[in-house]
Structure formats: structure tokens, C-alpha cells
Design a protein around this motif. Structure first.
Motif, PDB file in Angstrom:
ATOM      1  N   UNK A   1       0.867  -1.179   0.000  1.00 31.16           N
ATOM      2  CA  UNK A   1       0.000   0.000   0.000  1.00 31.16           C
ATOM      3  C   UNK A   1       0.904   1.229   0.000  1.00 31.16           C
ATOM      4  N   UNK A   2       0.549   2.210  -0.802  1.00 34.74           N
ATOM      5  CA  UNK A   2       1.418   3.385  -0.948  1.00 34.74           C
ATOM      6  C   UNK A   2       1.173   4.378   0.185  1.00 34.74           C
ATOM      7  N   UNK A   3       2.089   5.331   0.304  1.00 33.33           N
ATOM      8  CA  UNK A   3       1.949   6.364   1.335  1.00 33.33           C
ATOM      9  C   UNK A   3       0.686   7.197   1.103  1.00 33.33           C
ATOM     10  N   UNK A   4       0.421   7.552  -0.145  1.00 25.21           N
ATOM     11  CA  UNK A   4      -0.773   8.352  -0.435  1.00 25.21           C
ATOM     12  C   UNK A   4      -2.047   7.577  -0.113  1.00 25.21           C
ATOM     13  N   UNK A   5      -2.037   6.274  -0.413  1.00 24.16           N
ATOM     14  CA  UNK A   5      -3.199   5.439  -0.067  1.00 24.16           C
ATOM     15  C   UNK A   5      -3.447   5.429   1.435  1.00 24.16           C
ATOM     16  N   UNK A   6      -2.360   5.292   2.181  1.00 26.84           N
ATOM     17  CA  UNK A   6      -2.497   5.301   3.645  1.00 26.84           C
ATOM     18  C   UNK A   6      -3.132   6.611   4.110  1.00 26.84           C
ATOM     19  N   UNK A   7      -2.627   7.729   3.581  1.00 26.36           N
ATOM     20  CA  UNK A   7      -3.189   9.031   3.941  1.00 26.36           C
ATOM     21  C   UNK A   7      -4.681   9.091   3.601  1.00 26.36           C
ATOM     22  N   UNK A   8      -5.026   8.575   2.430  1.00 19.17           N
ATOM     23  CA  UNK A   8      -6.434   8.604   2.011  1.00 19.17           C
ATOM     24  C   UNK A   8      -7.284   7.699   2.903  1.00 19.17           C
ATOM     25  N   UNK A   9      -6.754   6.535   3.254  1.00 20.62           N
ATOM     26  CA  UNK A   9      -7.545   5.595   4.057  1.00 20.62           C
ATOM     27  C   UNK A   9      -7.831   6.151   5.456  1.00 20.62           C
ATOM     28  N   UNK A  10      -6.826   6.825   6.053  1.00 21.13           N
ATOM     29  CA  UNK A  10      -7.100   7.372   7.388  1.00 21.13           C
ATOM     30  C   UNK A  10      -8.072   8.553   7.295  1.00 21.13           C
ATOM     31  N   UNK A  11      -7.940   9.352   6.241  1.00 17.92           N
ATOM     32  CA  UNK A  11      -8.851  10.492   6.070  1.00 17.92           C
ATOM     33  C   UNK A  11     -10.278   9.994   5.860  1.00 17.92           C
ATOM     34  N   UNK A  12     -10.445   8.996   4.971  1.00 18.34           N
ATOM     35  CA  UNK A  12     -11.784   8.466   4.690  1.00 18.34           C
ATOM     36  C   UNK A  12     -12.347   7.736   5.908  1.00 18.34           C
ATOM     37  N   UNK A  13     -11.461   7.090   6.664  1.00 13.25           N
ATOM     38  CA  UNK A  13     -11.887   6.403   7.885  1.00 13.25           C
ATOM     39  C   UNK A  13     -12.444   7.385   8.908  1.00 13.25           C
TER      40      UNK A  13
END
Lengths: 131, 390
Positions: free
Chosen positions: B23-35
Motif C-alpha cells: 500500500x502506498x503512502x498516499x493510499x495510507x493518507x487517504x484511508x485514514x482520512x476516509x476512515x
């Protein structure tokens, strides 16, 4: 102005770096408020005066705190040493069995080659140095 | 002007991963934001404030808002290391009170484990010779743990603090972490386990240190009228403070942190007493970090931290001041070496009554979150937040 001896020396600390190459530790003295400071900079951090000068130190100090960083190979003893002239500086303790080092021990200045192109101040407990 | 009751934490999310392979860094950022948005029950179009720090990819503000398609009118990229996000909550409340935004996203994420980047490489940008302190410090190869070890050594020298007392902080963290399925270290440890673990930098042992983990987290801070229309419990921002401290030209007391100033400011703004705090999230990069902050925040006198943390006093249901009931950075999660966001998230869980039943503090109506970034033993920033369930 002294010549720059390394990319890690700059117009502000050039004299300090050059002094290190001849085994001398310079700190800064403020002519305005009388306080000494370290690391050397163009302005006194206590009164913001630009009227500061380099001051040669006696090389005598006392261990303020230390850490035996055993995960490094070779082991490094990181320390803060309070200079006789006042400032407490980041440094290393060398030339002694790390397990014999204690806070409050008197230490004396030495120099060690560094990766910056000029030597860096290090300290050794006085008793060990005399032994 | 005060931020007291001007903003509410309406969403909080901690990424479950501790090793972000695939999982990429940007994906991680997006997943926590969406969470965090899902937790709050809001949609992305409601977010108009973005708060980010040094962990954000690219040039901070330019990248993640574009990646996620956010329409932002207020930005804040304050970076005081791991404590940044705690300061962000306070800054978001200020911005909301001033009308600069109404729904703020505070997000952080990182993947140092999956990327296999050692911390000294990760922090190599700090070796820039243009940083004025670098020439007098960089060549000594001071590790993060070495700076904290010097704090511990001086604390032991001045106050007689022992390794066994510090170990109790890890013991408390492990008691909490056993109930957290996502925690990296779930095994309960004893004082003996800690003091018998290998020395990393005397006087700190391996088990005096936090975990290194991937992941991250996010919180959403919203204006009162928005918070009241959402279905989540109301967690008000009641007070905040921040400060920085360094070596001060060589005249410093290594046993006084910036937490004194940030804590005093937060308590003054909140108008509450130390004894009113039911739960505290205390930054725990190392055991000594907790001990110093408990003293500097005024939960006990300077020098009495060793006695205060002993005998389970920090364990929920056992002691007087339960801290880090998720297992903290010492056992649960210290994403990207920046633990501030998880400090906020567990405080929110406690105030909502959503912590694990085994560690939930009964009637938790007032909580504190405190962080430090940089090195306590050299130069650092601190941020303190006081939150209230309403």
C-alpha cells in the motif's frame, strides 16, 4: 574572515572550526550582557546583541549527563559537559571504560577527527587522563 | 479569545495496519482520512480545512487535497514532529472560531517498516549544514534514544529514579495492549522483563523503547453547529497549549521540558484542575518520556515521577491515572515515528466510552492528550490538549 575548512563550516562558525584544527575549543562571549554561549552564532541568544566575540576555553569541564549508546559499533558515550566557562555542550566521552563514567566527573578537552573535515571536541575524565 | 467549546472532534480513525506492505503512502493518507470521515458521518465535500505535517507526501498541502479531491480554504502545515497533530487540533479550533474553516481534516500516515528506511536515513534531512546547530552536534552521531537516555541518566542522578520505576511505564502499556487486537506487542511484561532486556543506550533498555510501526490516523474537527447535527458523541476542545525548548545557548535544565509551558497554557484555557483529568494520553516514545511529562504537566511534583508511575498507578482499573489505554507507542503503535495522532484518538475513544471494555475509564468526561516531537534531550516541541465529553 577565516577560510572555510569544510562544507559544515560557515561564515558564522569559521573561526570555531579553524580553532578546532589546532586543538582549541572556542565559545562565544557577549560584550553586551557578559554571557557566554555555545554553539557559536552571530547574535547573543540571551540579549540578541550582535556585539559578540570568540573566547578560548580552558578545556576543563564536568559531566552533566551521558548515555552509553551500545547499539552503535563501536559503542559511543554521548554526553553533555558543562564547561568551566558556563555553557553545557553536546560532546562525547572517550578514552575510558564506559562503565567507569559518572555524572559530576571532572573532564578535560581533547579532539577527535570527524566526518565534517575538521576535528570535534571530546572529553576524557581527568583521573583517567592522569593515570 | 479562547478556543474553549469553539470546536468539536467529530471523527477519529486509527489505521489497523502496523506494516503497510502493498500500500502506498498516499493510499495510507487517504484511508485514514476516509476512515475519520466515515466515523464522523460526513462527506469529503464538507471538509474545508486541511492540517498536515512532515509525514505528508510531496509539498504538504499540494498533494493530498488534490489526490483526494478536497476543496480547501484553510491550511496549516505546522511541524513539531510527533506532537504536530495535537497542536493541529488546537489550530483547527482557532481557525474554526475565526471563521476560516468549519470542518478540518487532520491526517498523518507513514510506512517506515515496509519501506525499510532506517530512522537515521529518514531524518537525514536534519543534517543540512545550513541548520546552525548541525556543525556542533551532527558529527557525534547522537541517536534519538541517546538523547532520551541522557534525560533518564540525569533524572536518576538528581532524583534517585530507578530502572525498575521506569519499567512500570512499560508494564502498564503492556497491560493495556493485551486487549488491543491491533497492538504490535500484546504480551504482558513484568518489571523484570524490562530491566533484563538488552541495554540500547544506558540507562534505557530495549523494552524502554516504543515500537516502530507503519500506519497512521486522522481526526475531524468541526464547528459546534455541525457537530451537534452529527450522530457522534460530543467531544469538545476545551483548551490547548504548545511550546518549544532547546539547548538555549548552553544554559538549560534537561529535566524541564516544553511540556511545562504547553501544559500550563492548556490547563489555564480549559479552566480545570489536574485532579479533574480522568484519562491521559501521554507521549511515550520511551518510558522516560512519560515520566518527564507526568511531572511537567503537574500530575506529580518534579522528581516524584518514579514513585508516581510505580505499582500499576497508570493501569486502567488499578491506578489513579490511567494513561495510553490502547497500549501507547510503547506497545501498540507509533506510526512513522510520530505518535501524536494516536494520543488524540485514544482520548476520543475514552470520552465516547468506546475504549475496550477492559480499559474503559468509567464516567470519563475529561481527558488530556500530550505530545512531544523532536528530542526531549536536545530540542523539542510540545503540545497539550484538554478534551471534554459534553
Amino acid at each position: 574572515m577565516s577560510e572555510l575548512v569544510s562544507p559544515f563550516s560557515n561564515p558564522e562558525n569559521a573561526e570555531w572550526a579553524v580553532a578546532a584544527t589546532r586543538g582549541e575549543l572556542l565559545i562565544k562571549h557577549c560584550r553586551s550582557c557578559g554571557e557566554n554561549h555555545y554553539y557559536p552564532r552571530a547574535f547573543c541568544p540571551f540579549c540578541q546583541s550582535a556585539d559578540t566575540e570568540f573566547l578560548a576555553t580552558s578545556g576543563e569541564g564536568e559531566i552533566y549527563s551521558f548515555a552509553i549508546t551500545r547499539v552503535l559499533n563501536p559503542v559511543i558515550v554521548h554526553a553533555y559537559v558543562t564547561l568551566q566557562e558556563g555553557p553545557t555542550i553536546m560532546t562525547k566521552i572517550v578514552g575510558v571504560d564506559p562503565d567507569r563514567i559518572a555524572i559530576g566527573q571532572q573532564v578535560r578537552l581533547g579532539f577527535e577527527p570527524s566526518k565534517m573535515g575538521f576535528p570535534m571536541p571530546v572529553f576524557t575524565p581527568v583521573e583517567t587522563a592522569q593515570a | 479569545m479562547t478556543i474553549r467549546d469553539k470546536a468539536y472532534i467529530v471523527g477519529a480513525f486509527e489505521h489497523p495496519t502496523r506494516k503497510a506492505d502493498g500500500i502506498s503512502l498516499a493510499q495510507l493518507h487517504a484511508e485514514v482520512a476516509l476512515g475519520a470521515m466515515a466515523d464522523a458521518g460526513i462527506t469529503a465535500d464538507m471538509i474545508d480545512g486541511y492540517f498536515y505535517s512532515g509525514d505528508a507526501p510531496g509539498f504538504g498541502a499540494f498533494t493530498i487535497p488534490e489526490y483526494l479531491g478536497l476543496n480547501i480554504r484553510h491550511l496549516d502545515g505546522t511541524d513539531i514532529g510527533g506532537s504536530s497533530y495535537i497542536a493541529h487540533v488546537s489550530h483547527a479550533a482557532q481557525a474554526i472560531a475565526a471563521g476560516k474553516c468549519s470542518v478540518a481534516l487532520i491526517a498523518m500516515a507513514g510506512r517506515p517498516r515496509a519501506a525499510k528506511v532506517p530512522i537515521e536515513v529518514d531524518l537525514a534531512f536534519l543534517n543540512n549544514p545550513n541548520i546552525p546547530e548541525v556543525p556542533s552536534e551532527f558529527p557525534y552521531d547522537l541517536l534519538p534514544v541517546s538523547g532520551y537516555a541522557m534525560v533518564a541518566a540525569r533524572h536518576m542522578h538528581e532524583h534517585g529514579t530507578t530502572s525498575e520505576q521506569l519499567a512500570w511505564i512499560k508494564v502498564a502499556a503492556s497491560h493495556h495492549a493485551q486487549h488491543n487486537p491491533h497492538a504490535m506487542l500484546r504480551q504482558v511484561v513484568t518489571v523484570e522483563d524490562v530491566v533484563n532486556s538488552p541495554m540500547v543506550a544506558d540507562p534505557l533498555h530495549r523494552l524502554d523503547c516504543c515500537v516502530v510501526s507503519d500506519g497512521g490516523g486522522a481526526v475531524i474537527v468541526a464547528a459546534p453547529e455541525i457537530a451537534r447535527n452529527l450522530k457522534r458523541p460530543l467531544v469538545a476542545v476545551r483548551g490547548g497549549g504548545e511550546s518549544v525548548k532547546g539547548l538555549n545557548g548552553g544554559r538549560f535544565d534537561i529535566l524541564t521540558s516544553a511540556g511545562v509551558a504547553s501544559g500550563n497554557a492548556a490547563f489555564e484555557e480549559a479552566g480545570v484542575a489536574r485532579s479533574d483529568i480522568k484519562y491521559a494520553s501521554i507521549y511515550d516514545s520511551f518510558t522516560i518520556t512519560v515520566l518527564m511529562h507526568l511531572e511537567d504537566l503537574g500530575f506529580c511534583e518534579k522528581g516524584r515521577g518514579g514513585a508516581f508511575v510505580s505499582d500499576g498507578n497508570l493501569i486502567s482499573g488499578v491506578g489513579r491515572l490511567p494513561i495510553n489505554t490502547d497500549g501507547g507507542g510503547l506497545c501498540n503503535n507509533h506510526p512513522a515515528n510520530r505518535g501524536g495522532i494516536t494520543k488524540i484518538i485514544e482520548a476520543v475513544r475514552q470520552l465516547r466510552g468506546e475504549a475496550h471494555p477492559a480499559v474503559q475509564v468509567p464516567g470519563c468526561d475529561l481527558a488530556l492528550a500530550h505530545g512531544t516531537g523532536g528530542s526531549l534531550g536536545v530540542r523539542h516541541g510540545s503540545a497539550t490538549l484538554i478534551l471534554e465529553r459534553q
